[in-house]
Write an enzyme that holds these catalytic residues in place. Structure first.
Site, PDB file in Angstrom:
ATOM      1  N   ARG A 176      37.037  11.921 -14.499  1.00 32.27           N
ATOM      2  CA  ARG A 176      37.800  11.757 -13.326  1.00 32.27           C
ATOM      3  C   ARG A 176      39.159  12.132 -13.552  1.00 32.27           C
ATOM      4  O   ARG A 176      40.090  11.515 -13.160  1.00 32.27           O
ATOM      5  CB  ARG A 176      37.887  10.059 -12.901  1.00 32.27           C
ATOM      6  N   SER A 226      33.944   4.015  -5.286  1.00 30.76           N
ATOM      7  CA  SER A 226      34.021   3.135  -6.442  1.00 30.76           C
ATOM      8  C   SER A 226      35.556   2.891  -6.902  1.00 30.76           C
ATOM      9  O   SER A 226      36.374   3.842  -6.895  1.00 30.76           O
ATOM     10  CB  SER A 226      33.563   4.026  -7.476  1.00 30.76           C
ATOM     11  N   GLU A 296      40.066   3.805 -10.254  1.00 25.35           N
ATOM     12  CA  GLU A 296      39.749   5.469 -10.104  1.00 25.35           C
ATOM     13  C   GLU A 296      40.177   5.919  -8.862  1.00 25.35           C
ATOM     14  O   GLU A 296      40.805   7.015  -8.399  1.00 25.35           O
ATOM     15  CB  GLU A 296      38.278   5.278 -10.263  1.00 25.35           C
TER      16      GLU A 296
END
Length: 303
Positions: A176, A226, A296
């Site tokens: 990420r 998410s 995230e």
């Protein structure tokens, strides 16, 4: 007067219908949340991006890049300066076994384009709602695959306003993360190196992943996907579930009862509701399991 002069300069670059003033950003995010942008720009060519970016630099205006708003939470106070919405740049083209996709193309559409041409490697992306630009920015991934596996190179605009081509290794793609984030680059296009495959096998894999996603994720409500990164040796959703937080609600934001890793907008949630719930989840999981959940989702804008 000076402000109007600057707005007119942006209009000269982009045309009037592609420059919006004091535009609510909740129309452009998956959460249906977000305050107003001072100026929201919709460039349709790389040259327009570059020219508008250089004008913003010259005027010392803050610059924010928005793809299709799937993994972002914009605070209720909105965003000052200039916001670039890159969703008009959606061309996807084929060059042998390579696919070249513009920054605003959906990575889902890119994976379907690969299927249409019997190319394998992008199946993992068939359910990721982000744009190509956002996918590279985050090194997006799902079901055991990630952008880094298939990316060959990216054309980017640097913070100095120059267009450069970067090989995959220059992008430092990690979990990420990428050098795009760290250096403030704007992705213009990506080239993916894929492999010839069997069309029916590629389709079967994509159908399977789509079924998994639809059965496990709360797609019936607005959300930012998410919310938390996967902590080492754990799953964020499992930690949240085991903390008894599934269904927990602050204002219109709720920890999904279908998948605890998602926070959904069930009733006109504000960004403040979302952020309060994120902090509550982080605090509870830390107390119960001594694990610090990191977000995230990209959180931007003003209170």
């Amino acid at each position: 007067m000076e402000k109007n002069k600057v707005i007119n300069q942006f209009i000269q670059i982009l045309s009037e219908e592609n420059v919006k003033i004091d535009e609510p950003l909740n129309k452009y995010t998956y959460t249906k949340i977000g305050g107003k942008a001072d100026l929201l720009l919709f460039p349709t060519t790389y040259q327009q991006i570059q020219d508008a970016y250089q004008l913003a630099l010259k005027q010392q205006l803050p610059i924010t890049i928005l793809g299709n708003g799937s993994n972002v939470l914009i605070r209720d106070g909105g965003i000052r300066g200039v916001v670039f919405n890159l969703t008009s740049l959606t061309d996807i083209t084929l060059k042998g076994d390579k696919i070249i996709a513009q920054c605003g193309a959906a990575i889902i559409d890119t994976s379907r384009f690969a299927l249409d041409h019997s190319l394998t490697g992008l199946e993992f992306a068939c359910g990721i709602p982000g744009s190509i630009g956002g996918a590279l920015y985050m090194n997006a991934g799902a079901y055991g695959g990630e952008v880094a596996d298939v990316l060959e190179s990216a054309k980017v605009l640097t913070k100095a306003g120059e267009v450069i081509l970067l090989a995959k290794d220059d992008l430092e793609l990690g979990y990420r993360t990428s050098s795009i984030q760290r250096n403030g680059f704007i992705v213009l296009e990506a080239t993916f190196q894929l492999t010839k495959g069997n069309k029916s096998e590629i389709k079967a894999k994509m159908d399977e992943l789509t079924f998994l996603r639809e059965s496990k994720q709360p797609l019936e409500y607005p959300s930012c996907g998410s919310v938390f990164k996967r902590p080492p040796n754990y799953f964020a959703g499992k930690l949240i579930q085991d903390s008894g937080l599934q269904g927990a609600k602050i204002g219109g934001a709720q920890v999904s009862t279908k998948h605890a890793g998602f926070i959904v907008n069930v009733d006109k949630a504000t960004a403040n509701d979302y952020l309060s719930l994120i902090r509550h989840v982080q605090k509870t999981v830390k107390e119960k399991f001594d694990v610090q959940l990191e977000t995230e989702v990209r959180i931007i804008g003003e209170e």
